[in-house]
Design an enzyme around this catalytic site. Sequence first.
Site, PDB file in Angstrom:
ATOM      1  CB  SER A  40     -33.813  13.725 -16.051  1.00 55.53           C
ATOM      2  OG  SER A  40     -33.490  13.783 -17.429  1.00 55.53           O
ATOM      3  CE  LYS A  41     -26.318  15.486 -14.974  1.00 55.44           C
ATOM      4  NZ  LYS A  41     -25.795  16.156 -16.168  1.00 55.44           N
ATOM      5  NE  ARG A  42     -28.055  10.730 -19.482  1.00 56.57           N
ATOM      6  CZ  ARG A  42     -26.882  10.937 -20.062  1.00 56.57           C
ATOM      7  NH1 ARG A  42     -26.741  11.904 -20.942  1.00 56.57           N
ATOM      8  NH2 ARG A  42     -25.834  10.185 -19.771  1.00 56.57           N
ATOM      9  CG  ASP A  53     -26.758  18.387 -19.288  1.00 51.63           C
ATOM     10  OD1 ASP A  53     -26.783  19.499 -18.726  1.00 51.63           O
ATOM     11  OD2 ASP A  53     -26.335  17.351 -18.748  1.00 51.63           O
TER      12      ASP A  53
END
Length: 375
Positions: free
Chosen positions: A126-128, A131
Amino acid sequence: MSLRNSLTLDKQEVTELLDNGTPYVIRFKMPEDRVVEMHDEIRGRVEVNTQVLDDKILFKSDGMPTYHLANIVDDHLMEITYVIRGEEWLPSLPLHVLLYEAFEWEAPVFAHLPLLLKPDGKGKLSKRDGDRLGFPVFPLQWTDPKNGEVSLGYREDGYFPEAFINMLALLGWNPGDEREFFTLEELVDTFSLDKVSKSGARFDQDKAKWFNHHYLVDKSNEELAQLFRPILDEKNINPGQKDIPYIIGLVKERVNFVQELWEQSSFFFLAPEEYDSKTVKKRWKTDSFTQMTELKNVLVQIDEFTSENTERTVKNWIEQKEYGMGMVMNAFRLLIVGAAKGPHLFDIIAVIGKEETLKRIDLGLNILGKKETVN
RNA sequence: GCACCGUUCGUCUAGUCAGGUCAGGACGCCAGGUUUUCAUCCUGGUAACACGGGUUCAAAUCCCGUACGGUGUACCA
């Protein structure tokens, strides 16, 4: 527990509710007890009993269709022949197949691709995760229009499109032989769904970097020089007469990304501002000051300051004086580069020129001085 | 919970459909070589069939079960 709808209410109640403008949805009436047989190009035959499926909503109470309905209608109208999507859609496949059947439309071929997994732990990427772990999950940098949140992109991180595509293509697919470098055109020719693997693939940043390195080395020095020029501008470097493509050629094998070119080539443009302390400790010995002073005198007398010429002359001098090759060269490199890195030293001094070479020796001699004792 | 899908070196994977070479390659890592440094490069090494049954002369491969994991289970897509 049962739904309160036209199937459970009597006709009069339904009419009343409708007349009163009571909000309602329209659902798909799932067959009671039927085994739906489906075919997935990657997984083969898949079966599911309709007993475990519920009556899915087709039209929301605002009158808009849900994805399931819209998807089937849209694909049919567009005459879609292949639906290739992520594995998270597999549980929706029975509904979709049944929908095509209910419309009496020919269903497309379905293929459910394995998911991309997070590099650590479990679950889909996921994008998280990006990050959190500091790597992009999107090909291009992207700003969420809703909240202005910025997500990293591979392009912005310095990955070449061809490296990214190559890396991504091999995540969950392989050609069946041992080739691993593919251009887009080759992928178009070679890719086939039956070679797609069934299980999720974990993204490996090291391999992604390796791909980028490969494509970077493969590029011409001229092309890389074009990409490198903005970095020089940013650093306020005026390369003067220096042959940038030539310099790139000397250092490109040592980097994975264009932006790393600077730290591998800065010494072609700037004299050292400091000397790596570890290298000083290891390479700047008691005799170094004297030897470098002598070396300077040797270099002063060279007219044709080419790599081959300086190398021959300096090596002759080292042999004559019976100095240690490593001893002299490492100290010399320290003065020119400021650290124990970089390509062939004689190539470097040929680029920076005689004057600059002598200047750097003086500078280093001044700063490092004479090491009196060996500890 | 229920349903579906999956499980080969640390990672990506070949091999599974048509059982039968010490389970092959790549990234990483380690060692050696080359070298004036570092990096590259070359050579070598490390390391895997989730587990348990069954079928068979023979199973990573076929069958059953278990475990583990993933996904789904929205008036999202």
